[in-house]
Design an enzyme around this catalytic site. Structure first.
Site, PDB file in Angstrom:
ATOM      1  N   LYS A   1       0.861  -1.187   0.000  1.00 27.37           N
ATOM      2  CA  LYS A   1       0.000   0.000   0.000  1.00 27.37           C
ATOM      3  C   LYS A   1       0.893   1.232   0.000  1.00 27.37           C
ATOM      4  O   LYS A   1       1.755   1.389   0.848  1.00 27.37           O
ATOM      5  CB  LYS A   1      -0.921   0.009   1.227  1.00 27.37           C
TER       6      LYS A   1
ATOM      7  N   ASP B   1      -2.274  10.010   3.949  1.00 35.19           N
ATOM      8  CA  ASP B   1      -3.701   9.720   4.037  1.00 35.19           C
ATOM      9  C   ASP B   1      -4.368  10.708   4.991  1.00 35.19           C
ATOM     10  O   ASP B   1      -4.350  10.527   6.199  1.00 35.19           O
ATOM     11  CB  ASP B   1      -3.915   8.274   4.522  1.00 35.19           C
TER      12      ASP B   1
ATOM     13  N   LYS C   1      -9.808  13.059   8.394  1.00 40.80           N
ATOM     14  CA  LYS C   1      -9.493  12.503   9.715  1.00 40.80           C
ATOM     15  C   LYS C   1      -9.367  13.625  10.738  1.00 40.80           C
ATOM     16  O   LYS C   1      -8.926  14.723  10.395  1.00 40.80           O
ATOM     17  CB  LYS C   1      -8.133  11.775   9.654  1.00 40.80           C
TER      18      LYS C   1
ATOM     19  N   ARG D   1      -7.884   0.212   0.306  1.00 39.64           N
ATOM     20  CA  ARG D   1      -8.457  -0.964  -0.370  1.00 39.64           C
ATOM     21  C   ARG D   1      -8.808  -0.660  -1.830  1.00 39.64           C
ATOM     22  O   ARG D   1      -8.826  -1.563  -2.658  1.00 39.64           O
ATOM     23  CB  ARG D   1      -9.668  -1.469   0.429  1.00 39.64           C
TER      24      ARG D   1
HETATM   25  N1  BES Z   1      -4.513   4.317   6.717  1.00 39.46           N
HETATM   26  C1  BES Z   1      -5.691   4.054   7.438  1.00 39.46           C
HETATM   27  C2  BES Z   1      -5.539   2.925   8.453  1.00 39.46           C
HETATM   28  C3  BES Z   1      -4.602   3.170   9.605  1.00 39.46           C
HETATM   29  C4  BES Z   1      -5.080   3.572  10.830  1.00 39.46           C
HETATM   30  C5  BES Z   1      -3.250   2.914   9.479  1.00 39.46           C
HETATM   31  C6  BES Z   1      -4.218   3.756  11.883  1.00 39.46           C
HETATM   32  C7  BES Z   1      -2.386   3.094  10.524  1.00 39.46           C
HETATM   33  C8  BES Z   1      -2.866   3.511  11.737  1.00 39.46           C
HETATM   34  C9  BES Z   1      -6.820   3.666   6.473  1.00 39.46           C
HETATM   35  O1  BES Z   1      -6.767   4.239   5.231  1.00 39.46           O
HETATM   36  C10 BES Z   1      -8.092   4.151   7.084  1.00 39.46           C
HETATM   37  O2  BES Z   1      -8.250   5.325   7.191  1.00 39.46           O
HETATM   38  N2  BES Z   1      -8.953   3.231   7.448  1.00 39.46           N
HETATM   39  C11 BES Z   1     -10.196   3.549   8.046  1.00 39.46           C
HETATM   40  C12 BES Z   1     -11.261   2.701   7.411  1.00 39.46           C
HETATM   41  C13 BES Z   1     -12.654   3.072   7.792  1.00 39.46           C
HETATM   42  C14 BES Z   1     -13.024   4.406   7.182  1.00 39.46           C
HETATM   43  C15 BES Z   1     -13.566   1.990   7.328  1.00 39.46           C
HETATM   44  C16 BES Z   1     -10.075   3.255   9.531  1.00 39.46           C
HETATM   45  O3  BES Z   1      -9.431   2.294   9.897  1.00 39.46           O
HETATM   46  O4  BES Z   1     -10.594   4.045  10.324  1.00 39.46           O
HETATM   47 ZN    ZN Z   2      -4.868   4.742   4.568  1.00 42.19          ZN
HETATM   48 MG    MG Z   3      -7.765   6.132   5.162  1.00 44.58          MG
END
Ligand code: BES
Ligand code: ZN
Ligand code: MG
Length: 464
Positions: free
Chosen positions: A234, A239, A246, A320
């Protein structure tokens, strides 16, 4: 840190000579009897340091307890060597030597453990942190030293890349690094080619950023490979969450969202030196996830490379989407096995913490193999379920699926989402390193920040 092989480390004048003791075992090492007191029992992790007052070539002797000899394994060696090395750093030692008495093949673990413990990301500090510059070792074959150095350097490269600010480690920068890898054939696709290849889910994520996406395909080949593998990392260089932005605390470390890509780049670089008998494709769909007037939006419907449609439920479930297209691309290469590695879900981090990465896939034997390989190379994995229930939560009224389901079971849901883009005949494993790739506080052999998660496992899997 330079590694030097000598006949006998006991004769070396260095800052600290590290010796060991097993719990409840009479040792044949005269140094232990001479310098360590009766009270030093050799319990796992116990440390005793003494100044030799010029009675010995080394200035200090550090004794480390390795616990009961019959319980010693790779992780005991690695973690305790790391603990001793961290102590040496605290003592401001420059040169250290190992006089570790064990029948156990400790060389590789000791060198890699020491190197991991000695790491610090101080590129941007005007005053550099103190670190050890030379390590003396004996009774280890030059072959093991060489391999260990390659693996240790690979972990270090992955950590450096993931620690870099997003302003440095952009998609273009990753592409440039990939193109500079000697012995690796690299092709980089830009936006128009990505569109032509039908990777619209990936492209949608990239739309909001001024940094152009770069699809990176690296290839390591040999004559008559015994199998063909693809590893996908990835590569979200940042992000922010996109329009579903976020909160600040969750965004702070999101430069680490390309840790999977860093791992893949580092592994590809090491392969040229390790020369395994397999063909390896390293794939990164690099981009940023940013909010702007050109961002993809909740409610958008995207068509991935394999024709499946996705309703965007949350722009923060972007990894994803990029992986979906990368998985289709990898499967089209006709490889036997695909492993993707990704900082994919906060849910995985909630479930397993920083102790283990989540793993799942479409072939239990393949997954358990990777779990075992991980365990012996110092990385823990825990298999998560791939049940239909997780997939059902992502049913959409308007498309083949949504990109998120409920708040619960998020790591498995992400796995089930990815499965939609994998050809059944290809063995596939998905590794979620959200919890293990980047530490908020020091842990075991690691300091704060990037850990190079996955590098040791993937190298061991490819080269075994
Ligand atoms: N990059 C994040 C996941 C992540 C979270 C990596 C904490 C490292 C530390 C991913 O893209 C994300 O934001 N995932 C969301 C998914 C949700 C919106 C379904 C998450 O985990 O909150
Ligand atoms: Zn991410
Ligand atoms: Mg994300």
């Amino acid at each position: 840190m330079e590694i030097r092989v000598v006949d006998n480390t006991r004769d070396i004048s260095c800052d600290v000579l590290i010796i060991n003791k097993f719990e409840g075992k009479q040792t044949s090492n005269p140094l232990v009897n001479r310098f360590a007191p009766e009270t030093f029992t050799g319990k796992k992790g116990e440390i005793f340091v003494i100044h030799t007052q010029k009675e010995y070539p080394s200035t200090y002797i550090l004794a480390i307890g390795l616990g009961k000899e019959q319980e010693v394994d790779n992780s005991v060696i690695r973690e305790n060597i790391a603990k001793a090395v961290k102590k040496c750093i605290e003592m401001k030692a420059k040169t250290i030597a190992f006089d570790i008495e064990t029948d156990y093949a400790f060389g590789e673990c000791a060198i890699i453990g020491a190197s991991i413990a000695n790491y610090h990301f101080d590129k941007y500090k005007t005053k550099k942190e103190h670190r050890i510059s030379e390590l003396y070792i004996s009774r280890v074959s030059s072959e093991i030293i060489e391999t260990s150095k390659i693996i240790a350097d690979s972990v270090k490269l992955a950590r450096n890349l993931a620690n870099e600010p997003a302003a440095f480690a952009t998609p273009s920068k990753l592409a440039e690094i990939a193109q500079g890898l000697e012995g690796i054939k690299t092709v980089v696709y830009d936006e128009s080619k990505i569109k032509e290849l039908g990777m619209n889910a990936y492209l949608a994520v990239a739309k909001g950023s001024v940094e152009p996406p770069k699809f990176i395909h690296m290839k390591y080949t040999v004559d008559n490979p015994k199998k063909r593998i693809a590893i996908i990392g990835k590569g979200l260089c940042f992000d922010s969450g996109g329009l579903d932005i976020k909160p600040p605390a969750s965004m702070l470390n999101m430069r680490d969202d390309m840790s999977g890509a860093a791992c893949v780049l580092a592994v590809m670089k090491a392969l040229v030196k390790l020369k395994p008998d397999v063909e390896v494709h390293g794939i990164i769909a690099a981009c940023e996830n940013m909010p702007s007037g050109s961002s993809y939006k909740p409610g958008d419907i995207l068509t991935a490379k394999n024709g499946k449609t996705i309703e965007v439920d949350n722009t923060d479930a972007e990894g994803r989407l990029t992986l979906a297209d990368a998985l289709c691309y990898a499967c089209e290469l006709g490889v036997d096995e695909v492993v993707d590695i990704a900082t994919l879900t906060g849910a995985c981090m909630v479930a397993l913490g920083t102790a283990a990465s989540g793993i799942m896939g479409n072939n239990d034997e393949f997954v358990s193999d990777l779990v075992k390989i991980g365990a012996s190379s110092g990385e823990k994995y825990w298999q998560l379920p791939m049940w239909q229930e997780y997939r059902d939560n992502m049913n959409s009224d308007v498309a083949d699926m949504k990109n998120t389901g409920t708040r619960y079971g998020g790591a498995s849901a992400a796995g089930m989402f990815l499965k939609e883009f994998v050809t059944d005949s290809v063995k596939w494993a998905h590794i979620d390193i959200a919890g293990t790739a980047f530490l908020e506080k020091p842990n075991k052999e690691f300091c704060k920040g990037a850990t190079g998660a996955g590098v040791r496992t993937l190298l061991s899997y490819i080269t075994r």
